[in-house]
Design a protein around this motif. Structure first.
Motif, mmCIF file in Angstrom:
data_model
loop_
_atom_site.group_PDB
_atom_site.id
_atom_site.type_symbol
_atom_site.label_atom_id
_atom_site.label_comp_id
_atom_site.label_asym_id
_atom_site.label_seq_id
_atom_site.Cartn_x
_atom_site.Cartn_y
_atom_site.Cartn_z
ATOM 1 N N ILE A 174 31.932 1.789 -3.280
ATOM 2 C CA ILE A 174 31.162 2.871 -2.995
ATOM 3 C C ILE A 174 29.303 1.705 -2.978
ATOM 4 C CG2 ILE A 174 29.697 4.825 -3.275
ATOM 5 C CD1 ILE A 174 32.571 5.196 -5.412
ATOM 6 N N GLY A 175 29.131 1.898 -2.142
ATOM 7 C CA GLY A 175 27.854 0.620 -1.742
ATOM 8 C C GLY A 175 26.420 1.388 -0.178
ATOM 9 N N ASP A 176 25.136 0.889 -0.722
ATOM 10 C CA ASP A 176 24.257 1.096 0.223
ATOM 11 C C ASP A 176 24.648 0.285 1.295
ATOM 12 O OD1 ASP A 176 21.330 0.862 -0.179
ATOM 13 O OD2 ASP A 176 23.128 -0.057 -1.532
ATOM 14 N N SER A 177 24.535 -1.102 1.095
ATOM 15 C CA SER A 177 24.373 -1.903 2.235
ATOM 16 C C SER A 177 25.633 -2.815 2.539
ATOM 17 C CB SER A 177 23.335 -3.700 1.317
ATOM 18 O OG SER A 177 24.556 -4.114 0.287
ATOM 19 N N THR A 178 25.307 -3.916 3.698
ATOM 20 C CA THR A 178 26.504 -3.794 4.335
ATOM 21 C C THR A 178 27.379 -5.397 3.045
ATOM 22 O OG1 THR A 178 25.167 -5.981 5.658
ATOM 23 C CG2 THR A 178 26.189 -4.096 6.617
ATOM 24 N N HIS A 179 26.248 -5.116 2.221
ATOM 25 C CA HIS A 179 26.515 -6.133 0.976
ATOM 26 C C HIS A 179 27.881 -5.892 0.854
ATOM 27 C CE1 HIS A 179 23.737 -9.020 2.060
ATOM 28 N NE2 HIS A 179 23.551 -10.129 0.649
ATOM 29 N N GLN B 103 1.457 -0.813 0.021
ATOM 30 C CA GLN B 103 -0.252 -0.529 0.060
ATOM 31 C C GLN B 103 0.914 1.322 0.272
ATOM 32 O OE1 GLN B 103 -0.837 -3.201 1.984
ATOM 33 N NE2 GLN B 103 -2.152 -3.032 0.145
ATOM 34 N N ALA B 104 1.837 1.127 0.976
ATOM 35 C CA ALA B 104 2.841 2.431 0.724
ATOM 36 C C ALA B 104 4.055 2.769 -0.688
ATOM 37 C CB ALA B 104 3.588 2.480 1.982
ATOM 38 N N ALA B 105 3.635 1.286 -1.266
ATOM 39 C CA ALA B 105 4.830 0.908 -1.684
ATOM 40 C C ALA B 105 5.966 1.328 -1.347
ATOM 41 C CB ALA B 105 4.229 2.368 -3.149
ATOM 42 N N ALA B 106 6.729 0.713 -0.417
ATOM 43 C CA ALA B 106 8.272 0.990 -0.129
ATOM 44 C C ALA B 106 8.824 -0.302 0.646
ATOM 45 C CB ALA B 106 7.433 1.920 1.132
ATOM 46 N N PHE B 107 9.736 -0.611 0.407
ATOM 47 C CA PHE B 107 10.552 -1.926 0.631
ATOM 48 C C PHE B 107 10.675 -2.042 2.462
ATOM 49 C CE2 PHE B 107 11.564 -2.623 -3.693
ATOM 50 C CZ PHE B 107 11.356 -4.212 -3.894
ATOM 51 N N LEU B 108 10.433 -2.741 3.359
ATOM 52 C CA LEU B 108 10.707 -2.717 4.966
ATOM 53 C C LEU B 108 12.597 -3.035 4.735
ATOM 54 C CD1 LEU B 108 8.070 -4.733 6.032
ATOM 55 C CD2 LEU B 108 7.830 -1.988 5.747
ATOM 56 N N PRO B 109 12.940 -2.155 5.838
ATOM 57 C CA PRO B 109 13.924 -2.647 6.144
ATOM 58 C C PRO B 109 14.192 -4.100 6.287
ATOM 59 C CG PRO B 109 13.689 -0.475 7.727
ATOM 60 C CD PRO B 109 12.143 -1.782 7.553
ATOM 61 N N HIS B 110 13.422 -5.193 6.839
ATOM 62 C CA HIS B 110 14.816 -6.533 6.502
ATOM 63 C C HIS B 110 14.066 -7.761 5.316
ATOM 64 C CE1 HIS B 110 9.737 -6.910 7.334
ATOM 65 N NE2 HIS B 110 10.100 -7.637 6.731
ATOM 66 N N SER B 111 13.359 -6.351 4.324
ATOM 67 C CA SER B 111 13.148 -6.953 2.980
ATOM 68 C C SER B 111 14.412 -7.879 2.597
ATOM 69 C CB SER B 111 13.338 -5.801 2.304
ATOM 70 O OG SER B 111 13.692 -6.644 0.745
ATOM 71 N N PRO B 112 14.411 -8.682 2.490
ATOM 72 C CA PRO B 112 15.121 -9.987 1.795
ATOM 73 C C PRO B 112 15.684 -9.614 -0.152
ATOM 74 C CG PRO B 112 13.377 -11.205 1.360
ATOM 75 C CD PRO B 112 13.131 -10.227 2.172
ATOM 76 N N ILE B 113 14.477 -9.189 -0.344
ATOM 77 C CA ILE B 113 15.337 -8.685 -1.692
ATOM 78 C C ILE B 113 15.975 -7.546 -2.243
ATOM 79 C CG2 ILE B 113 13.966 -7.351 -4.228
ATOM 80 C CD1 ILE B 113 12.707 -10.061 -2.907
ATOM 81 N N ILE B 114 16.221 -6.625 -1.074
ATOM 82 C CA ILE B 114 16.626 -5.239 -1.027
ATOM 83 C C ILE B 114 18.521 -5.434 -1.422
ATOM 84 C CG2 ILE B 114 18.316 -3.281 0.558
ATOM 85 C CD1 ILE B 114 15.454 -3.193 1.969
ATOM 86 N N ALA B 115 19.541 -6.352 -1.182
ATOM 87 C CA ALA B 115 20.506 -6.620 -1.654
ATOM 88 C C ALA B 115 20.606 -7.355 -1.787
ATOM 89 C CB ALA B 115 21.455 -6.660 0.221
ATOM 90 N N GLY B 116 19.613 -8.097 -2.623
ATOM 91 C CA GLY B 116 20.261 -9.826 -2.872
ATOM 92 C C GLY B 116 19.983 -9.813 -4.447
ATOM 93 N N THR B 117 19.959 -11.278 -4.952
ATOM 94 C CA THR B 117 20.364 -11.420 -6.222
ATOM 95 C C THR B 117 18.972 -11.818 -7.017
ATOM 96 O OG1 THR B 117 20.566 -14.206 -6.060
ATOM 97 C CG2 THR B 117 22.954 -12.908 -5.651
#
Length: 231
Positions: free
Chosen positions: A180-185, A53-67
């Motif tokens: 340079i990146g935005d994630s610990t990955h 509904q908010a069209a927003a990923f949550l911080p715990h999303s497995p999608i954010i830094a994944g393949t």
């Protein structure tokens, strides 16, 4: 610190503002995959760590830094009868037309960095085809010596393979390169490769999560010229 002669960028959350680029796109994809069934779309969104509904990923999303293959694995159990290759192909096809929101005006920034003699590259856990299409759509693909995806044959972050492949491609020692990146990955990959690590805050990770793994934390990549001391 060794003089930096190369910059290796993550894509989503670094070159592109993650939430503003992908939130709405992902919400629309969930509804498409669900065949318009809102309840099923919500289930898929829950699996993906997305507030549809908010069209927003949550911080715990497995999608954010994944393949993309990790994204497929997350979504596939909610799509009975669909095969992994078909889902993977559909996600890539839809992402080819993504209109990303730039984390900072890229054309001028990349021209300035390249004009200073820095070798530039991209290392992403997205598919290489999608990454190249998105960068080309913004007119900045040619600014990069190489674009490396999770399917380019060098592995995926947080392993260092993509970083080392860039170093080899531009004939620089890892110590001469900043990741340079935005994630610990991204930061784990850079550190494992022996690179300087620069965190930016245009993804979903907080500064306190990134700072222990970064040599510096910047608000966004637009601050790189000042940090590098470019005239």
């Amino acid at each position: 610190m060794t003089e930096i002669r190369g910059l290796l960028f993550d894509k989503d959350g670094t070159l592109f503002d993650f939430q503003r680029s992908w939130g709405g796109w992902a919400a629309a994809l969930m509804l498409e995959l669900a065949g318009g069934d809102a309840a099923k779309a919500d289930d898929l969104a829950d699996r993906a760590g997305l507030d549809r509904q908010a069209a927003a990923f949550l911080p715990h999303s497995p999608i954010i830094a994944g393949t993309i293959d990790e994204s497929v694995a997350v979504l596939l159990p909610g799509l009975p009868g669909m095969e992994a290759p078909a889902l993977r192909a559909l996600i890539i096809e839809r992402s080819l037309t993504l209109e990303p929101v730039q984390a900072a005006p890229l054309a001028g920034l990349l021209a300035r960095l390249g004009g200073a003699g820095l070798a530039l590259g991209v290392a992403t856990n997205d598919a290489e085809e999608a990454a190249r299409a998105q960068l080309d759509g913004l007119g900045v693909l040619d600014a990069f010596a190489i674009v490396i995806g999770a399917d380019s044959g060098h592995g995926a972050k947080p392993a260092p393979g993509q970083c080392l492949a860039f170093a080899e491609h531009v004939a620089l020692a890892p110590q001469q390169i900043a990741m340079i990146g935005d994630s610990t990955h991204d930061l784990y990959a850079g550190r494992s490769a022996g690179m300087t690590t620069i965190a930016v805050l245009t993804g979903l990770a907080r500064e306190d999560e990134l700072a222990p793994h970064a040599d510096v934390v910047l608000p966004d990549i637009g601050h790189l010229p000042d940090w590098l001391g470019l005239a």
